[in-house]
Design an enzyme around this catalytic site. Structure first.
Site, PDB file in Angstrom:
ATOM      1  CB  CYS A   1      12.663   9.838   8.358  1.00  0.00           C
ATOM      2  SG  CYS A   1      13.484   8.661   6.931  1.00  0.00           S
TER       3      CYS A   1
ATOM      4  CB  THR B   1       1.085   5.348  11.595  1.00  0.00           C
ATOM      5  OG1 THR B   1       0.861   6.584  11.449  1.00  0.00           O
ATOM      6  CG2 THR B   1       0.319   4.448  10.695  1.00  0.00           C
TER       7      THR B   1
ATOM      8  CD  GLU C   1      13.953   1.639   9.050  1.00  0.00           C
ATOM      9  OE1 GLU C   1      14.356   2.792   9.572  1.00  0.00           O
ATOM     10  OE2 GLU C   1      14.380   0.473   9.078  1.00  0.00           O
TER      11      GLU C   1
ATOM     12  CE  LYS D   1      -2.109   2.744   3.089  1.00  0.00           C
ATOM     13  NZ  LYS D   1      -2.181   3.716   2.095  1.00  0.00           N
TER      14      LYS D   1
ATOM     15  CD  GLU E   1       9.532  12.788  12.218  1.00  0.00           C
ATOM     16  OE1 GLU E   1       8.316  12.321  12.483  1.00  0.00           O
ATOM     17  OE2 GLU E   1      10.150  12.541  11.284  1.00  0.00           O
TER      18      GLU E   1
ATOM     19  CB  THR F   1       6.605   7.737  15.923  1.00  0.00           C
ATOM     20  OG1 THR F   1       8.089   7.716  15.318  1.00  0.00           O
ATOM     21  CG2 THR F   1       6.830   6.749  17.270  1.00  0.00           C
TER      22      THR F   1
ATOM     23  N   GLY G   1       6.937   5.109   8.079  1.00  0.00           N
ATOM     24  CA  GLY G   1       5.844   6.126   8.262  1.00  0.00           C
ATOM     25  C   GLY G   1       5.963   6.810   9.806  1.00  0.00           C
TER      26      GLY G   1
HETATM   27  O1  TXE Z   1       2.155   9.171   7.938  1.00  0.00           O
HETATM   28  P1  TXE Z   1       1.437   7.882   8.393  1.00  0.00           P
HETATM   29  P2  TXE Z   1       1.472  10.775   7.675  1.00  0.00           P
HETATM   30  C1  TXE Z   1       5.999  11.359  10.158  1.00  0.00           C
HETATM   31  C2  TXE Z   1       6.116  12.838   9.954  1.00  0.00           C
HETATM   32  C3  TXE Z   1       4.633  13.015   9.424  1.00  0.00           C
HETATM   33  C4  TXE Z   1       4.040  11.926  10.314  1.00  0.00           C
HETATM   34  C5  TXE Z   1       2.541  11.811   9.738  1.00  0.00           C
HETATM   35  O2  TXE Z   1       6.164  13.160  11.248  1.00  0.00           O
HETATM   36  O3  TXE Z   1       4.215  14.401   9.809  1.00  0.00           O
HETATM   37  O4  TXE Z   1       4.850  10.879  10.256  1.00  0.00           O
HETATM   38  O5  TXE Z   1       2.664  11.623   8.153  1.00  0.00           O
HETATM   39  C6  TXE Z   1      -0.360   4.253   6.259  1.00  0.00           C
HETATM   40  N1  TXE Z   1      -2.557   0.894   9.758  1.00  0.00           N
HETATM   41  N2  TXE Z   1       6.465  10.731   8.673  1.00  0.00           N
HETATM   42  O6  TXE Z   1       0.282  10.877   8.219  1.00  0.00           O
HETATM   43  O7  TXE Z   1       0.006   8.047   8.452  1.00  0.00           O
HETATM   44  C7  TXE Z   1      -0.426   5.593   5.532  1.00  0.00           C
HETATM   45  O8  TXE Z   1      -1.954   5.136   4.441  1.00  0.00           O
HETATM   46  C8  TXE Z   1      -1.710   0.844   8.558  1.00  0.00           C
HETATM   47  C9  TXE Z   1       7.696  10.257   8.916  1.00  0.00           C
HETATM   48  O9  TXE Z   1       1.593  10.583   6.014  1.00  0.00           O
HETATM   49  O10 TXE Z   1       2.277   6.988   9.265  1.00  0.00           O
HETATM   50  C10 TXE Z   1       0.774   5.575   4.631  1.00  0.00           C
HETATM   51  O11 TXE Z   1       0.641   4.640   3.537  1.00  0.00           O
HETATM   52  N3  TXE Z   1      -1.262   1.904   7.825  1.00  0.00           N
HETATM   53  C11 TXE Z   1       8.025   9.330   7.777  1.00  0.00           C
HETATM   54  C12 TXE Z   1       1.665   5.125   5.880  1.00  0.00           C
HETATM   55  O12 TXE Z   1       0.921   4.485   6.662  1.00  0.00           O
HETATM   56  C13 TXE Z   1      -1.473   3.028   8.204  1.00  0.00           C
HETATM   57  C14 TXE Z   1       7.507   9.451   6.336  1.00  0.00           C
HETATM   58  C15 TXE Z   1       2.174   6.128   6.237  1.00  0.00           C
HETATM   59  O13 TXE Z   1       1.471   7.026   7.024  1.00  0.00           O
HETATM   60  C16 TXE Z   1      -2.471   3.215   9.075  1.00  0.00           C
HETATM   61  C17 TXE Z   1       6.255   9.825   6.473  1.00  0.00           C
HETATM   62  C18 TXE Z   1      -2.898   2.310   9.951  1.00  0.00           C
HETATM   63  N4  TXE Z   1      -3.769   2.491  11.021  1.00  0.00           N
HETATM   64  C19 TXE Z   1       5.695  10.503   7.486  1.00  0.00           C
HETATM   65  N5  TXE Z   1      -2.468   4.435   9.200  1.00  0.00           N
HETATM   66  C20 TXE Z   1       9.437   8.914   7.637  1.00  0.00           C
HETATM   67  N6  TXE Z   1       9.987   8.026   8.658  1.00  0.00           N
HETATM   68  O14 TXE Z   1      10.048   8.694   6.599  1.00  0.00           O
HETATM   69  C21 TXE Z   1      -1.731   5.244   8.238  1.00  0.00           C
HETATM   70  N7  TXE Z   1      -1.285   4.213   7.648  1.00  0.00           N
END
Ligand code: TXE
Length: 481
Positions: free
Chosen positions: A282, A230, A248, A173, A384, A228, A226
């Protein structure tokens, strides 16, 4: 209007429920395509397809799996221009960055694991003539890969490549915020002759599609990049099901600059490490600590360079800073800047939304922002932000800067700038981060372990680490006396 489709069992298809979501172009703030609002039923169809492909894919000689992946890597490289343009439109990043970093790295990810699998060997342990153990490394079966929006195709392929190379079948996904290049990638999979069901891409919302992948009893390993929060939600569901997990997550990385560094190099690299991809990596160094004797000189040079960065149309080759990824994210980052002011910080560069002209007027642009005068333990220096915002502060001693650097809940990456190598190695060993760069930033060798400690994640990606994750070791012991 472009309608994206899921890629299930080797076919492009609309979501079973027929529903779609708006997808935005952040540089203009307008909807430009529709993405499947998939749910459990689509994930179930993907799992069925992956399960039925698994036997023949996992038993295929690795040379054949490798050839298909090499073709896929070549196809990404051949389509560099169109994929880079799609990534820039979907994410807001400068086209020049997508061309130089995102898409070439996506091709390298696939090419790297296409060949890594040919060299992957398992261990044997001899028992001094009494017996011998050998370890088989078996593919796991159906695995889930969930990726974010900041480096869309780059991080999507970073997970999928080792999973498939090792003989697994994948339900993946991409982020619903940046789904376009994953969709284009599914067309390249068809062109490369990837057998149906080996990779299935289900588009849609995290709490629906991501959650359905996480909960599915037949998906026995999850690789996630994604936020922390999530990551914690996923772990809560997956851990009691005893799934393998690779997480990660976020970072709050220190960039430590000593008085004996090469100042010009430290300044010019810090421009990138702070603001590349609008700070939405990140690995970006969001807390800059500068040794007192050169604090003013560093600050002056850094601020001068930041003020020269051109914020503008991501398609303009002169643009250094494009749009941030979404309106919500822009509001979040601007709220973080307000918080920094409330906490007593002084904005020494940037600090505002930028409204461009013409059809870019509704885009999500923020000035690269530098804040000084904040204590190391305030929220701005602990949480962050994930945008074009850095803090800068002086330090006096090594002990003091180690305390500042290690003070957050995160532990992903750090940078050290000094010409004294003994000091650099000593400091590197005392930093609580999974990655340390000395006199550089984001120099990557794909064979190295990649990942963080503390709230930055669990496990490591990269090199054979990812192949270990996507295989299950089985030890076989033979008595020979
Ligand atoms: O990330 P999400 P978001 C950090 C950064 C950002 C924050 C939120 O601080 O502001 O995370 O970003 C999927 N079960 N990073 O909201 O939500 C979602 O659809 C399973 C750090 O975009 O964590 C997407 O495909 N999956 C980072 C993925 O998780 C779920 C990069 C990441 O989304 C889910 C991006 C659930 N319950 C954001 N909810 C890095 N470390 O590189 C969401 N997703």
């Amino acid at each position: 209007m472009i309608y994206l489709e899921n890629y299930i069992d080797g076919e492009l298809q609309p979501p079973i429920n027929g529903r779609f979501l708006d997808n935005y172009n952040p540089s203009k703030g307008v909807v430009y395509s529709q993405i499947p609002d998939s749910d459990k039923a689509d994930v179930q169809a993907a799992v069925v397809a992956a399960k039925s492909a698994f036997k023949s894919w996992s038993e295929k000689p690795k040379e054949e799996r490798s050839k298909i992946l090499v073709r896929l890597a070549d196809l990404i490289a051949e389509n560099l221009e169109s994929l880079a343009a799609a990534e820039s439109i979907d994410n807001g990043k400068p086209l020049s960055l997508a061309k130089k970093v995102d898409i070439p790295r996506a091709a390298s990810n696939i090419g790297f694991y296409a060949t890594a699998i040919l060299h992957y060997a398992s261990e044997s342990h001899s028992m001094e003539g009494a017996g011998i153990n050998y370890t088989l490394r078996k593919p796991i079966g159906v695995v889930g890969c969930i990726s974010p929006w900041n480096l869309p195709l780059y991080l999507f392929t970073w997970k999928i490549a080792p999973a498939i190379a090792a003989g697994n079948c994948v339900v993946a996904k991409p982020s619903e915020i940046t789904p376009m290049t994953a969709y284009l990638f599914s067309k390249l999979c068809l062109q490369a002759g990837l057998p149906p069901g080996v990779l299935n891409i289900v588009h849609g919302l995290g709490p629906k599609v991501g959650a359905a992948i996480t909960e599915h009893p037949e998906i026995t390993a999850i690789s996630f990049t994604g936020g922390t929060q999530t990551g914690a939600t996923i772990a809560k569901v997956a851990a009691p099901m005893f799934k393998k997990l690779s997480l990660e997550l976020g970072g709050k990385n220190p960039n430590i600059i000593f008085a004996d560094c090469d100042l010009d190099k430290a300044i010019s690299t810090s421009v990138h490490s702070s603001f590349a991809n609008q700070g939405q990596i990140c690995l970006c160094g969001s807390r800059i600590f500068v040794e007192e004797p050169i604090y003013e000189a560093f600050k002056k040079g850094f601020v001068e360079k930041i003020k020269q960065l051109k914020i503008g149309d991501p398609f303009d080759p002169k643009t250094n800073q494009g749009a941030v990824v979404s309106e919500d994210h822009m509001k979040k980052v601007l709220a973080c800047i307000d918080l920094a002011k409330e906490e007593g910080g002084t904005i020494i560069a940037g600090g505002n939304r930028v409204v461009l002209e013409g059809d870019l007027a509704d885009g999500y642009y923020i000035e690269p922002t530098i804040i000084e005068g904040l204590p190391f333990d305030c929220r701005t220096n602990q949480e962050e932000i994930f945008g074009p915002v850095v803090t800068i502060a002086p330090f006096k001693t090594e002990e003091e800067v180690i305390k500042y650097a290690n003070s957050t809940l995160y532990g992903l990456a750090s940078c050290i700038w000094t010409e004294n190598l003994t000091k650099a190695h000593r400091l590197a060993a005392s930093l609580e981060t999974g990655i340390v760069w000395i006199n550089c930033w984001l120099v990557r060798d794909l064979r190295t372990p990649f990942g963080g400690v503390k709230n930055s994640g669990v496990g490591r990606e990269g090199g054979f680490e990812a192949l270990h994750f996507f295989t299950e070791p089985q030890n076989i012991c033979v008595k020979i006396q």
